[in-house]
Design a protein around this motif. Structure first.
Motif, mmCIF file in Angstrom:
data_model
loop_
_atom_site.group_PDB
_atom_site.id
_atom_site.type_symbol
_atom_site.label_atom_id
_atom_site.label_comp_id
_atom_site.label_asym_id
_atom_site.label_seq_id
_atom_site.Cartn_x
_atom_site.Cartn_y
_atom_site.Cartn_z
ATOM 1 N N PHE A 230 0.847 -1.191 0.000
ATOM 2 C CA PHE A 230 0.000 0.000 0.000
ATOM 3 C C PHE A 230 0.881 1.239 0.000
ATOM 4 O O PHE A 230 1.856 1.317 0.755
ATOM 5 C CB PHE A 230 -0.898 0.000 1.237
ATOM 6 N N ALA A 231 0.555 2.203 -0.844
ATOM 7 C CA ALA A 231 1.319 3.452 -0.908
ATOM 8 C C ALA A 231 0.416 4.609 -0.534
ATOM 9 O O ALA A 231 -0.727 4.691 -0.980
ATOM 10 C CB ALA A 231 1.872 3.661 -2.320
ATOM 11 N N ALA A 232 0.917 5.502 0.300
ATOM 12 C CA ALA A 232 0.176 6.695 0.708
ATOM 13 C C ALA A 232 1.044 7.917 0.477
ATOM 14 O O ALA A 232 2.275 7.840 0.472
ATOM 15 C CB ALA A 232 -0.239 6.608 2.169
ATOM 16 N N LYS A 233 0.388 9.061 0.289
ATOM 17 C CA LYS A 233 1.111 10.292 0.013
ATOM 18 C C LYS A 233 1.758 10.878 1.259
ATOM 19 O O LYS A 233 2.661 11.702 1.173
ATOM 20 C CB LYS A 233 0.163 11.313 -0.611
ATOM 21 N N GLY A 234 1.291 10.453 2.428
ATOM 22 C CA GLY A 234 1.886 10.966 3.644
ATOM 23 C C GLY A 234 1.193 10.432 4.874
ATOM 24 O O GLY A 234 0.081 9.887 4.807
ATOM 25 N N LEU A 235 1.880 10.549 6.019
ATOM 26 C CA LEU A 235 1.330 10.157 7.317
ATOM 27 C C LEU A 235 1.132 11.436 8.124
ATOM 28 O O LEU A 235 2.084 12.192 8.339
ATOM 29 C CB LEU A 235 2.297 9.224 8.045
ATOM 30 N N PHE A 236 -0.103 11.676 8.561
ATOM 31 C CA PHE A 236 -0.423 12.944 9.201
ATOM 32 C C PHE A 236 -1.121 12.723 10.541
ATOM 33 O O PHE A 236 -1.799 11.714 10.751
ATOM 34 C CB PHE A 236 -1.336 13.781 8.297
ATOM 35 N N VAL A 237 -0.929 13.695 11.416
ATOM 36 C CA VAL A 237 -1.611 13.718 12.711
ATOM 37 C C VAL A 237 -2.580 14.891 12.696
ATOM 38 O O VAL A 237 -2.190 16.033 12.400
ATOM 39 C CB VAL A 237 -0.611 13.863 13.877
ATOM 40 N N MET A 238 -3.846 14.616 13.014
ATOM 41 C CA MET A 238 -4.882 15.648 13.023
ATOM 42 C C MET A 238 -5.184 16.070 14.449
ATOM 43 O O MET A 238 -5.242 15.228 15.352
ATOM 44 C CB MET A 238 -6.155 15.109 12.364
#
Length: 429
Positions: A230-238
């Motif tokens: 799986f590829a994602a554009k980024g890992l973010f914290v909201m």
């Protein structure tokens, strides 16, 4: 009214009454069932959930259910007020007198309907946030933040919704009898674009999204995603904690725009291994093609909806049967849209059990995928913490759960997780 109009009015009233009775009976069952089991923690959870936590979840569920019954009564009253009692007809006639027939009047009708409806339900939203959520320790919003969200939501809705509505209304007036096919295409295109643009253009208006800073957790998450292909554009914290104490993690976006988003509350509540397991569950939805299946289902149902609207919009009894006199010398397209949006949910409500069943099946499949990629015990532990911290009842009424629950009840979900044992945890975290 003619016979066709009277018949349609009777069908509308019958569906309204039947849906009200069904919703009331289900909510009453839920309240009684949860209250009856409030005093004892279920045996399966007796070593992990304290009695005070169990009672808090019961009280939270009962309070929300009672409030939901109040909302149901108000919604029904508003529906009757707009339709059979003449509210929408009066508003339409007033705007026709002021603006004449045309696109401006139709858009004004849609905007005025939305604004008036929002004003009626505004106190309910305030009560839910600043009384119910506040009482149980979940609300973190200030009044200024709440009002700011409302204003930003209204602005986004206006900037995005009015052009889409104008295009659909234009198609209804110019594209002939097959306008609904073109309108459906516009609606689907908009929804697909929203999946791509929402994470970067809309969501940041309401929350801050910062790159995940924890290098150890980032390495674990990247390793898990690589393992799952799986590829994602980024890992973010909201910064979810500025609005609520509830915790979550999710994927957002579509195609190359996919992002992994963690609520900051989730990172505080779960261990790295538990976060891995929760993320693996979300990955399971993608790997089992649940997202694609739901989009295809949405495509199909919306096509049927537009086809039905295309047929109904040409029938005089559709308008008069719902308390509105259609114009003879001005377009009635905005009226058709509003009446359809108000009437159709009375019918689609009875599809709720089927949709809920499909969603619960997907949740079980995603759990199974997570257990194959991480440790099932970690997923069970994470779910227990989330059930506790979100005050989710452990003892829902079975009939209510079958009708409404998009996720399996805690007892069913955890029983399945724990019954499989470590043999299915192929890659312990």
């Amino acid at each position: 009214m003619d016979t066709a109009s009277l018949t349609f009015t009777a069908v509308f009233c019958a569906l309204l009454v039947l849906s009200l009775i069904t919703r009331t009976v289900l909510s009453s069952r839920q309240i009684r069932h949860v209250a009856r089991h409030r005093g004892t923690v279920p045996t399966a959870f007796s070593h992990t959930i304290s009695l005070p936590a169990h009672q808090k979840a019961a009280d939270y569920t009962i309070t929300k259910s009672r409030f939901g019954m109040l909302e149901l009564s108000i919604d029904a009253a508003l529906l009757l007020g707009w339709t059979l009692l003449g509210g929408l007809d009066w508003l339409n006639q007033a705007l026709l007198a002021a603006l004449g027939g045309g696109m401006v009047q139709q858009l004004a009708l849609l905007a005025a309907f939305t604004l008036i409806g929002g004003l009626f339900t505004l106190p309910l939203g305030w009560w839910a946030t600043f009384r119910i959520e506040e009482r149980f320790g979940f609300n973190k919003m200030t009044l200024s933040l709440w009002l700011g969200d409302l204003l930003k939501g209204a602005l986004v809705g206006t900037l995005v919704g009015l052009p889409i509505a104008a295009l659909v209304l234009w198609l209804m007036g110019t594209a002939g009898s097959t306008w609904w096919i073109w309108a459906w295409g516009v609606w689907m295109t908009f929804n697909l674009l929203a999946l791509v643009l929402y994470p970067t253009l809309i969501a940041p208006l309401f929350n801050k999204f910062e790159p995940l800073q924890d290098e150890t957790l980032k390495a674990r998450v990247n390793a898990l995603m690589q393992r799952c292909g799986f590829a994602a554009k980024g890992l973010f914290v909201m910064d979810g904690s500025k609005r609520s104490a509830h915790a979550n993690a999710y994927f957002t976006g579509f195609g190359a725009a996919k992002r992994v988003v963690f609520f900051d509350t989730l990172l505080k509540q779960l261990s790295p291994a538990e976060i891995d397991a929760v993320l693996a569950h979300e990955l399971g939805h993608y790997k089992r093609r649940h997202i694609i299946k739901r989009i295809v289902l949405m495509f199909g149902l919306s096509l049927l909806g537009f086809a039905l609207l295309g047929w109904l919009s040409g029938k005089a009894w559709f308008y008069t049967g719902l308390g509105v006199m259609p114009s003879l010398d001005a377009p009635n397209n905005a009226l058709a849209l509003l009446l359809f949006m108000m009437a159709v949910p009375l019918l689609t409500f009875f599809l709720s059990p089927l949709m809920a069943h499909m969603s619960r099946s997907h949740e079980f499949e995603a759990d199974a995928y997570a257990m194959a990629q991480t440790n099932g015990a970690d997923l069970a532990s994470a779910l227990l913490k989330l059930f506790k911290d979100n005050a989710s009842t452990l003892t829902p009424d079975p009939v209510y759960a079958q009708f409404y629950y998009s996720h399996p009840p805690a007892s069913e979900r955890l029983a399945r997780l724990l019954s499989t044992g470590p043999a299915h945890a192929a890659r312990p975290a």
